[in-house]
Design an enzyme around this catalytic site. Sequence first.
Site, PDB file in Angstrom:
ATOM      1  N   ASP A  52      -2.654  -7.766  -5.415  1.00  0.00           N
ATOM      2  CA  ASP A  52      -3.124  -6.587  -4.706  1.00  0.00           C
ATOM      3  C   ASP A  52      -3.787  -5.588  -5.641  1.00  0.00           C
ATOM      4  O   ASP A  52      -3.571  -5.614  -6.856  1.00  0.00           O
ATOM      5  CB  ASP A  52      -1.905  -5.913  -4.047  1.00  0.00           C
ATOM      6  CG  ASP A  52      -2.253  -5.338  -2.693  1.00  0.00           C
ATOM      7  OD1 ASP A  52      -3.446  -5.150  -2.422  1.00  0.00           O
ATOM      8  OD2 ASP A  52      -1.321  -5.076  -1.913  1.00  0.00           O
ATOM      9  N   CYS A 105       0.781  -1.239   0.000  1.00  0.00           N
ATOM     10  CA  CYS A 105       0.000   0.000   0.000  1.00  0.00           C
ATOM     11  C   CYS A 105       0.817   1.298   0.000  1.00  0.00           C
ATOM     12  O   CYS A 105       0.504   2.196  -0.784  1.00  0.00           O
ATOM     13  CB  CYS A 105      -1.038   0.000   1.107  1.00  0.00           C
ATOM     14  SG  CYS A 105      -0.703  -1.058   2.506  1.00  0.00           S
ATOM     15  N   GLN A 112       1.143 -10.835  -3.419  1.00  0.00           N
ATOM     16  CA  GLN A 112      -0.264 -10.483  -3.246  1.00  0.00           C
ATOM     17  C   GLN A 112      -0.814 -10.020  -4.588  1.00  0.00           C
ATOM     18  O   GLN A 112      -0.181  -9.238  -5.284  1.00  0.00           O
ATOM     19  CB  GLN A 112      -0.408  -9.350  -2.232  1.00  0.00           C
ATOM     20  CG  GLN A 112      -0.043  -9.774  -0.818  1.00  0.00           C
ATOM     21  CD  GLN A 112      -0.257  -8.656   0.173  1.00  0.00           C
ATOM     22  OE1 GLN A 112       0.171  -7.529  -0.053  1.00  0.00           O
ATOM     23  NE2 GLN A 112      -0.914  -8.969   1.285  1.00  0.00           N
ATOM     24  N   ARG A 162       7.419 -11.090   4.892  1.00  0.00           N
ATOM     25  CA  ARG A 162       7.004 -10.936   6.286  1.00  0.00           C
ATOM     26  C   ARG A 162       7.733 -11.984   7.101  1.00  0.00           C
ATOM     27  O   ARG A 162       7.708 -13.166   6.765  1.00  0.00           O
ATOM     28  CB  ARG A 162       5.500 -11.134   6.444  1.00  0.00           C
ATOM     29  CG  ARG A 162       4.709 -10.108   5.672  1.00  0.00           C
ATOM     30  CD  ARG A 162       3.216 -10.297   5.872  1.00  0.00           C
ATOM     31  NE  ARG A 162       2.485  -9.335   5.051  1.00  0.00           N
ATOM     32  CZ  ARG A 162       1.164  -9.300   4.940  1.00  0.00           C
ATOM     33  NH1 ARG A 162       0.439 -10.174   5.612  1.00  0.00           N
ATOM     34  NH2 ARG A 162       0.574  -8.406   4.185  1.00  0.00           N
ATOM     35  N   LYS A 221     -11.730  -4.806   7.742  1.00  0.00           N
ATOM     36  CA  LYS A 221     -11.602  -5.560   6.499  1.00  0.00           C
ATOM     37  C   LYS A 221     -12.618  -6.677   6.397  1.00  0.00           C
ATOM     38  O   LYS A 221     -13.171  -7.134   7.400  1.00  0.00           O
ATOM     39  CB  LYS A 221     -10.194  -6.145   6.388  1.00  0.00           C
ATOM     40  CG  LYS A 221      -9.833  -7.066   7.534  1.00  0.00           C
ATOM     41  CD  LYS A 221      -8.449  -7.678   7.339  1.00  0.00           C
ATOM     42  CE  LYS A 221      -8.124  -8.649   8.451  1.00  0.00           C
ATOM     43  NZ  LYS A 221      -6.877  -9.376   8.255  1.00  0.00           N
ATOM     44  N   HIS A 239      -5.320  -1.303  -5.218  1.00  0.00           N
ATOM     45  CA  HIS A 239      -5.717  -0.186  -4.359  1.00  0.00           C
ATOM     46  C   HIS A 239      -6.670   0.702  -5.124  1.00  0.00           C
ATOM     47  O   HIS A 239      -6.411   1.043  -6.276  1.00  0.00           O
ATOM     48  CB  HIS A 239      -4.485   0.568  -3.867  1.00  0.00           C
ATOM     49  CG  HIS A 239      -3.622  -0.278  -2.992  1.00  0.00           C
ATOM     50  ND1 HIS A 239      -2.560  -0.997  -3.482  1.00  0.00           N
ATOM     51  CD2 HIS A 239      -3.710  -0.576  -1.674  1.00  0.00           C
ATOM     52  CE1 HIS A 239      -2.025  -1.694  -2.493  1.00  0.00           C
ATOM     53  NE2 HIS A 239      -2.697  -1.465  -1.391  1.00  0.00           N
ATOM     54  N   HIS A 261      -8.083  -1.400  -0.051  1.00  0.00           N
ATOM     55  CA  HIS A 261      -7.085  -2.410  -0.405  1.00  0.00           C
ATOM     56  C   HIS A 261      -7.865  -3.671  -0.729  1.00  0.00           C
ATOM     57  O   HIS A 261      -8.749  -4.035   0.036  1.00  0.00           O
ATOM     58  CB  HIS A 261      -6.155  -2.733   0.765  1.00  0.00           C
ATOM     59  CG  HIS A 261      -5.585  -1.534   1.459  1.00  0.00           C
ATOM     60  ND1 HIS A 261      -4.248  -1.278   1.491  1.00  0.00           N
ATOM     61  CD2 HIS A 261      -6.171  -0.540   2.156  1.00  0.00           C
ATOM     62  CE1 HIS A 261      -4.031  -0.185   2.188  1.00  0.00           C
ATOM     63  NE2 HIS A 261      -5.191   0.288   2.615  1.00  0.00           N
TER      64      HIS A 261
END
Length: 627
Positions: free
Chosen positions: A382, A333, A380, A362, A463, A384, A509
Site C-alpha cells: 500500500d 488508509c 497490501q 477481510r 479507482k 498513500h 491510495h
Amino acid sequence: MLKITLPDGSVREFDSAVTVLDIAKNISSGLAKATLAGVVNDKLVDASTLITADATVRLITDKDPEGLEVIRHSTAHLLAQAVKQLFPAAQVTIGPVIENGFYYDFSFERPFTPEDLIAIEKKMANLVDQNIKVERVEMSREEAIEFFDSLGEKYKVEIISSIPAGEIISLYKQGDFIDLCRGPHVPSTSKLKAFKLMKVAGAYWRGNSDNEMLQRIYGTAWRNKDELKEYLHLLEEAEKRDHRKIGKQMELFMMSDYGPGFPFFLPKGMQLRNALEDFWRKKVLRNDYSEIRTPIMLHKELWEISGHWFNYRENMYTSEIDEMEFAIKPMNCPGAVLVYKNGLHSYKDLPLRMGELGLVHRHEFSGALHGLFRVRNFTQDDAHIFCTPEQIESEVIQVINSIDEFYKTFGFSYEIFLSTKPEKAVGSDEIWQIAEGALANAMQKIGVPYTLNEGDGAFYGPKLDFKIKDAIGRMWQCGTLQLDFNLPERFDIHYIGEDGNKHRPVMLHRATCGSLERFIGILIEHYEGKFPFWLAPVQAVVVNISEKQAEYANSVYEQLKLAGVRAEIDLSNEKVGYKIRQHSMQKVPYLLVIGDNEVANNQVTVRRQDGSDLGAMSLEEFLGLNN
RNA sequence: GCCGGAAUAGCUCAGCAGGUAGAGCAGCUGACUUGUAAUCAGAAGGUCGAGGGUUCGAUUCCUUUUUCCGGCACCA
C-alpha cells in the site's frame, strides 16, 4: 435487379431477392457448404436471410471469428435440444457464448450428474448426425408469450416480457425444439463438429443471489476436432501451473483447517516473498516514498469516522477488549491518516507519500477462497499520497508509470479499468465527478487505454484497477489507484498553504501488487515455479559426486552464502543423477556439480534448471553470471 | 453465503457389492562411493477429516459438521 457488393469490392447482380446462402452458391459450391452465416450491411444474420435490396455482404465461415461465435451459440442450442429430449421437465433459460465455449442454464428439479452429461453429449452427437435444419421464425410479442406459456417455459416468458416493445421477437426451430433467440445460427446441426460438455454448476437466475438457483452446463466448442483437442491440452498444461499445486511441491506455502483463507508462508515461500519485498522497496518506494507500519487492530470509533463501520462492516473481524470494541483493519488508509495527523503539514511537504506493507484481514465468503488468489488475510503493498488538488494529475501519472515499469519486469500484460461511484458510497456526486474526471484526464494525457467499469469504485472514491492475466487467461486485480476526497474530509486533515490558511489535501491510495499473496500466486503460475534467479527461493544447490569432494563442496557452499546467494548443499550418498533429478524438480536455477576434476581445478560445473550445461568455471565466474 | 463433487500414510493415489486397510515416492536403517532427471535391500509408517446413527460388525450405508475442489454470487 439487385446489387450485392462483396468485401473485395466486386459486385454481383441478381434478378430477385436472394439469401446469403444463394450468394455463396453463386460464388462456389465449396463456399456454400462452408457458409455458416453472413454479415449484411454490418449486421450478422443467418445464411438463410433473404436480401431484398442492394447490400454489402460478407459471408461468414468458420474461418471468421464471428463464425466460431455462431458455432458456439448454436452448440448451446444443441445442448438445450438434447436436454429437453432427455429431460422434458427441464425448463430452458439462457445459453450465451463465453470465452472458449458456451453454457446453458436450466431449471430442473435436481442437479445434473456427470452421467447425465455423458448421456446429453451422446444425444447431441446424435442430433448432429441427423443433420437437422435450423430455421428462424418471427412472432409478435403476444404470440411468443402465448407460445412459451403453453410449453410451460416460464423463464422464456419472463425474458420476452423484458424485451422492449416493438422489437422483433425471433425464435429458432430445430426439429422439435424451439428456442427464443436473437440468432444468428448455423443452417444445420451438422455444422457442429467439435464440442465437449465440461462441467455442471449452480448459477443464480439473472445472476442475482436472491433468485432461484439454476443448473448450468458448461461446454466448449471449436471449428474442428483438432482445435478441441488443442484446447483440452492447453487446459491440462494450465493445470500444471496451478500455484496451489506448485506451492505444495516447492514447499512455498501451506493452508490449515484451523485458519481457512489464512495462508502460512513456509521457509522457501518466505525467501521468495522477501526477495519480492526487497525489489518492491527498491523499485516502487525508491526515494519517493517513506515507509510506515500501522497497527493491525484499532478502535471501532476510528472505523466509524472512516466510514468502514457502516460500509464495510460485514467484511471486518472485530474483538472486544476492556469493554471497548476493536476492529482488525480491512484497509490501511485510516491508519495512514492518523500518521498524517500526527503533525502539522505545510504545502511545502506535499506531495507526502507514505508506503506500507500492511497486513489486512477481510472476511470473505467461504466459497470465494482460492489458494493465494483469494484469502482472508493479505498484505497490501500500500501507499498513500497526500497532495494538493493541483498535484493530482502529475501524481496519478507518476503512479501509472511506476506500476507499468514494475509489471514490465515480469513481462506481465495487464488492462486498466476505471471504476466509478458505487451504490454504497460516501461523498457528494459533485466530488465524485471531479475525482472520476481527474483519473480519466490523467490517462488521456499519457495516452493509456482503459475500460470503464461503472459503479465499481471503492465507497470513498473512484479507482483505477490494474488487472493481470494469469496462466489460464483469468484476470486478477492487482494494482490499484484510488482517488479519495472523502477520508481527508471525514478526518478533517489539512495543510497550511502559501496563504497561511488551512487547506484540505487530497488522498491517493495506491498498490502495485495489490496483495503480495495474490501477486506471489500469479508469479508462481506465470513462471511455473521456474523463477528467475533473483526471485528463486533457493538459487543454487551444491552437489558432490562422492564423499571425497565433501570438504571442497562445503567450502564452495560457504563462499556462495558469503556472496549472498541463497544456496543449499546436498552431500547425500546418492548418485548424481538422482540428486540432479531431485533439485531439478524443485526448480532450482543452478546446480553446481563437484567431482574430482572440479576439486583439482578449483572450479564448479554449472547446470541450469532447463538442463543446459554451462560447463566448468571458477566460482567467481559463476557469481558473475547474475550480476 | 448458494449449488454440486471430494476428503484413505508426509506426497500422489488403489480399496469390487459393509467383515477393523494397500501401492509408489518421500522419510528411517543398512549396503553401494557414485559424473548430469530415480542404485539396491530392510524395517517402519494410518482413530480412513470430525461428531452422531443404522448394523453382530462401518473407510464403505444414513445424518450433522469442517475443510478442499468446480461453478455462482462477492472481491485485492
